[in-house]
Design an enzyme around this catalytic site. Structure first.
Site, PDB file in Angstrom:
ATOM      1  CB  CYS A 150      39.320  43.467  32.995  1.00 46.43           C
ATOM      2  SG  CYS A 150      38.151  43.734  31.668  1.00 46.43           S
TER       3      CYS A 150
ATOM      4  CD  GLU B 150      43.143  43.288  37.505  1.00 43.69           C
ATOM      5  OE1 GLU B 150      42.522  43.278  38.574  1.00 43.69           O
ATOM      6  OE2 GLU B 150      42.586  43.195  36.396  1.00 43.69           O
TER       7      GLU B 150
END
Ligand code: NAD
Length: 476
Positions: free
Chosen positions: A279, A378
């Protein structure tokens, strides 16, 4: 077949799920029982029944249990690290490192169990005292993603137990082996029955059941934004607490005065290690005009030296992508980037190795603009982009022009630029001359904007989520 833990009993389920090695699809790590809704209910019931007893244990008792867990994790780091690498695909050095991190987290929170904070004040009313105490939240749900199969469960479960909560734990169904081992160690370390329960299964069944049960007073979740939104909605509807850690699109800014070697090292590590499946991965590399070309040239050179292979091989730098779905998503983003006009200067090929696995060559796009989808969404794979900035001012604007705010870094030798970016970057974690990924275990972790919601995880800040505050007025 490994079972779920409910009320201190190892219970089988009606179905099983196979834990498959992404470095070698013929290798099944283990089969795991899948919990059904009735078993989730039973786990919540057990955690509810165990809550008053665990809340009443002495700090010394909680310290002892957590310390035992930390010590066993440390002793078995090699074995458990290899199991982790086998199921998730990160190189074994990183797998072992992650187990050691879990050990450190348990030891840290063992200590925190001894110093739960509180305050004593004099009231504004004469003769009255005020005690401000922290009490356990109660039953908490822990829902975790696949990319850190033991560290993320540890940084949620350890503080939950330290502060006196009981837990229903649902790991990602793709990586249950590390979760199972952690729970098995906790159970043997002396936790009373029902204090920690394990329910492996799909999010839409097992996870949803936890979200909607009023006995679960809070859920600590790490995962994607889409699931995070679902968790937040369900909990808000019944006024339960949510702690959400979600995605990132983390910028690493390289300024003209950066030490090139450090900058390339930060970019290569931050973008491609652990297959970019972090992340906090540096997925947007923003280079100012004076260093841009040299930076790209050196980074590509470095990428050529990265060895992609089986997670358990000694010489592997980058392991496989975790699953067929994730690989497909990565390959789709390579097509999207090319379609948007980005130039692929290195990588992006599906690689064949001795064993059949999801091997993908780390890829770098240049000539990208911050509006492209590859810079806004992402990707969660070994794919990074480079954006050219005219100067530090523009670099800072570009870095902050994202809905996310987890981690952000700058490489510079100027103290003035370092201070300006430290203050100006909109992220929960800011790094200077360090990769955007890779954090300490004793300090808070979390993001701003759409990356996180709720109070911080880890360090002393974890107390906020797992406790509620009681203000007591006492006239002796
Ligand atoms: P995911 O959202 O698909 O799954 C996360 C967990 O939620 C899994 O256990 C899943 O089974 C469960 N889940 C799915 N649907 C659910 C539902 N309806 N109700 C309850 N639970 C449900 O995420 P993932 O693919 O496992 O992980 C990758 C994502 O995690 C990435 O977006 C990454 O950025 C994020 N991540 C964030 C951090 C952080 O600390 N910010 C750390 C690691 C990973």
């Amino acid at each position: 077949m490994r079972a779920n833990l409910i009320a201190g009993e190892w219970v089988e389920g009606a179905a099983t799920v196979a834990d498959v090695n992404p470095s070698d699809l013929s290798d099944v790590v283990e089969e795991f029982a899948v919990a059904d809704e009735a078993q989730v209910d039973a786990a919540i019931e057990a955690a509810t029944a165990a809550a008053p007893g665990w809340a009443a244990t002495s700090p010394a008792e909680r310290f002892a249990v957590l310390e035992r867990v930390g010590l066993e994790l440390e002793t078995r780091a090699t074995e458990l690290g290899e199991q982790l690498s086998r199921e998730e695909g990160k190189p074994k050095g990183e797998g072992v490192g992650e187990v050691l991190r879990a050990s450190q987290l348990f030891k840290f929170f063992a200590g925190e169990a001894l110093r739960v904070p509180g305050e004593h004040l004099r009231s504004v009313r004469p003769g009255v005292d005020v005690d401000i105490v922290r009490e356990p939240l109660g039953v908490v749900g822990v829902i975790t993603p696949w990319n850190f199969p033991i560290a993320i469960p540890a940084w949620k479960i350890a503080p939950a137990l330290a502060y006196g909560c009981t837990v229903v734990f649902k790991p990602a169904e793709m990586v249950p082996a590390s979760a199972w081992s952690l729970v098995e160690i906790c159970a043997r370390a002396g936790l009373p029955d029902g204090v920690l329960n394990l329910v492996i299964g799909p999010g839409r069944v097992v996870g949803e059941r936890m979200l909607n049960d009023p006995r679960v007073r809070g859920v600590s979740f790490t995962g994607s934004q889409a699931t995070g939104a679902r968790v937040a909605q369900a909990l808000a509807a019944r006024f339960a607490k949510a702690q959400l850690e979600m995605g990132g699109k983390n910028p690493l800014v390289v300024l003209d005065d950066a030490d090139l070697e450090i900058a390339v090292d930060c970019a290569a590590q931050g973008a491609f290690f652990q297959t970019g499946q972090r992340c906090t991965a540096s997925s947007r590399l923003i280079a100012s005009a004076g260093i841009h070309d040299r930076f790209v040239e050196e980074l590509v050179e470095r990428m050529r030296s990265l060895r992609v292979g089986h997670a358990l091989a000694d010489d592997t730098d980058v392991g496989p992508v975790v699953s067929a779905d994730q690989l497909e998503q990565d390959l789709d983003y390579l097509t999207v980037g090319r379609g948007e006009g980005a130039e692929l200067v290195h990588g992006g090929a599906r690689l064949e190795r001795e064993t059949e696995g999801y091997f993908l060559e780390p890829a770098l796009f240049v000539g990208t603009s911050n509006e492209m989808r590859v810079n806004r969404e992402e990707i969660f794979g070994p794919i990074a982009t480079v954006i050219r900035a005219t100067d530090p001012d523009e670099a800072l604007v570009l870095a902050n022009d994202t809905e996310f705010g987890l981690s952000a870094g700058v490489c510079t030798t100027s103290l003035a630029h370092a201070a300006r970016f430290r203050d100006g970057l909109q992220a929960g974690i800011v790094t200077v001359n360090l990769p955007t990924a890779g954090v300490d275990f004793h300090v808070p972790f979390g993001g701003t904007k759409a990356s996180s919601s709720g109070s911080r995880e880890q360090g002393r800040y974890a107390v906020e989520f797992f406790t509620t505050v009681k203000t007591a007025y006492v006239r002796p």
